[in-house]
Design a protein around this motif. Sequence first.
Motif, PDB file in Angstrom:
ATOM      1  N   ASP A  12     -37.013 -58.965 -21.127  1.00 52.02           N
ATOM      2  CA  ASP A  12     -35.771 -58.068 -21.487  1.00 52.02           C
ATOM      3  C   ASP A  12     -35.203 -57.777 -19.862  1.00 52.02           C
ATOM      4  O   ASP A  12     -35.541 -58.488 -19.002  1.00 52.02           O
ATOM      5  N   GLY A  13     -34.241 -57.234 -19.914  1.00 45.37           N
ATOM      6  CA  GLY A  13     -33.276 -56.927 -18.884  1.00 45.37           C
ATOM      7  C   GLY A  13     -34.378 -56.388 -17.632  1.00 45.37           C
ATOM      8  O   GLY A  13     -34.073 -56.948 -16.341  1.00 45.37           O
ATOM      9  N   ASP A  14     -35.258 -55.573 -17.856  1.00 48.69           N
ATOM     10  CA  ASP A  14     -36.211 -55.132 -16.831  1.00 48.69           C
ATOM     11  C   ASP A  14     -37.508 -55.725 -16.618  1.00 48.69           C
ATOM     12  O   ASP A  14     -38.415 -54.991 -16.125  1.00 48.69           O
ATOM     13  N   TYR A  62     -31.417 -63.456 -17.407  1.00 53.22           N
ATOM     14  CA  TYR A  62     -30.653 -63.042 -16.398  1.00 53.22           C
ATOM     15  C   TYR A  62     -30.985 -61.782 -15.678  1.00 53.22           C
ATOM     16  O   TYR A  62     -30.374 -60.954 -14.985  1.00 53.22           O
ATOM     17  N   GLY A  63     -32.402 -61.096 -16.194  1.00 55.56           N
ATOM     18  CA  GLY A  63     -32.616 -60.050 -15.812  1.00 55.56           C
ATOM     19  C   GLY A  63     -33.489 -59.874 -14.494  1.00 55.56           C
ATOM     20  O   GLY A  63     -33.547 -60.749 -13.777  1.00 55.56           O
ATOM     21  N   ALA A  64     -34.280 -58.778 -14.402  1.00 55.73           N
ATOM     22  CA  ALA A  64     -35.017 -58.606 -13.131  1.00 55.73           C
ATOM     23  C   ALA A  64     -36.193 -59.428 -13.036  1.00 55.73           C
ATOM     24  O   ALA A  64     -36.828 -59.552 -11.972  1.00 55.73           O
ATOM     25  N   GLY A  65     -36.895 -60.267 -14.027  1.00 55.03           N
ATOM     26  CA  GLY A  65     -37.726 -61.037 -14.045  1.00 55.03           C
ATOM     27  C   GLY A  65     -37.256 -62.326 -13.604  1.00 55.03           C
ATOM     28  O   GLY A  65     -38.405 -63.363 -13.727  1.00 55.03           O
ATOM     29  N   PHE A  77     -33.832 -48.093 -11.556  1.00 52.88           N
ATOM     30  CA  PHE A  77     -32.560 -48.034 -12.069  1.00 52.88           C
ATOM     31  C   PHE A  77     -32.557 -49.282 -12.948  1.00 52.88           C
ATOM     32  O   PHE A  77     -32.404 -50.334 -12.587  1.00 52.88           O
ATOM     33  N   THR A  78     -32.485 -48.724 -14.083  1.00 50.78           N
ATOM     34  CA  THR A  78     -32.366 -50.020 -15.210  1.00 50.78           C
ATOM     35  C   THR A  78     -31.840 -49.365 -16.611  1.00 50.78           C
ATOM     36  O   THR A  78     -32.428 -47.936 -16.689  1.00 50.78           O
ATOM     37  N   ALA A  79     -31.205 -50.079 -17.311  1.00 48.56           N
ATOM     38  CA  ALA A  79     -30.969 -49.662 -18.871  1.00 48.56           C
ATOM     39  C   ALA A  79     -31.804 -50.661 -19.731  1.00 48.56           C
ATOM     40  O   ALA A  79     -31.404 -50.906 -20.869  1.00 48.56           O
TER      41      ALA A  79
END
Length: 462
Positions: free
Chosen positions: A241-243, A181-184, A100-102
């Motif tokens: 990036d976000g993911d 602020y992402g998954a990393g 689940f990611t955009a």
Amino acid sequence: MSEIKFGTDGWRGLLARDFTFANVEKAVNAILAHVHYKGMGNKGIVIGYDTRFLGDQFALLATELANKWGMDVYLTDKPTPTPVIAYGVKVKQAAGALMFTASHNPPEYNGIKFIPHYAGPATMEITKDIENHLNNPKEYVSDKKGETSTYNPWKDYKEHLNSILDLSKLKGLKVVVDPMYGAGSDYLPELLEEAGCHVVAINIHKDPYFGGNLPEPNLEHLGDLVEMVKEENAQLGLALDGDADRFGIVDHEGSYYVPNQLIPLMFQYLAKENTTEKRVIRTVATTHLIDKMADEMGFEVTETPVGFKYVGEAMEQGGVLIGGEESGGASIHGHIPEKDGLLVDCLVALMVVSSGPLKEQWEKLLAKYGNFVSKRLDLRVPEDKKAEILNNLKENTPTEVAGLKVVEVNRKDGTKMLLEDKSSWVLFRPSGTEPLLRVYIESDTQETFDKIAAWAKDYLAS
């Protein structure tokens, strides 16, 4: 109810309007139907999410649905990068993963990616099958309910990354890390600190608004990283990036390096380390500097349509040293066929330790192969005119661009015109989501680039 459509990298939608629990249930059931009717339901499935709104709740819904289909679930215990989830598929020999990611989209979006059993992006064939199940839903409840266990692939991923990259060489390197602020956020700082780096981490707390910014690691959104690299006198700035499947790189002077610079530099570095793999993959929109290097070094270049799923497919065929795309995705030999920002950030750090500042590496590369100017222009055109323009380009392809003859036309993805000076080309492609045409231009001088850009704008205005 809004339409659910799986694009080049899954389905994304506006939260509460498109990306609702009802729609997510439909999309997940279609993916699970694909897995079940391909006879892979007994292999289990990995489920993960990033830092976006309700990601953990969507993951729980997907887990319940998979269990009803009789599938065991390996559910991550916290926001996790897409490439780490993908590697978990390989470790567990699972049927695939739901992530689940955009990705790098604005905060008001969420999305879902299906990562098949080979741990790379879903092919067009798989996507079509999922959409077929979406349009022809089947009710299914297994006699035996699947079981759920908590699983985070991070430890396995770290061991793997250390087996393909000698991260011990990074000891003493000072870096600033910006996971946006992402998954990393928990992952990249830990990876580098364990390697012995002096890490300054920014923008690492969980924030579904991504600091009011887009979690897209390009120059426009990396002002914090640029400033902190200068302030800390760091040797490198590394972003995700976000993911965490795309990378962003800033050198010791705070200069941002685009993927069209970094992919050739990575290719050069890896070619010195590896003499067995003799193929390199790039998309139709990625720099031809790669081709010039490959020709000199005895490599074969495979060109794919835009989208890392095509790069991943080509990498699956074997013999590939590196595959990359100008939008910020890359993977290398020995790794999964999925784009991975964590991998690239570590690889670029190793390049700096081995070969010095990126500025020096880039200048040496251009001194050897000649100058390259590459950029993408996003030119606004009315939605109802996009198809007309693209069809006209196809049916009445110009024979001359900015005073240069067109010597070859490539229709692998859009219309790409290669010009007589053997260094310049221009590619027209549509945006799938906006009233834009993407115009990719490359030349060996800024002057020629500017002429081609002016020609492209005039062409679209005529």
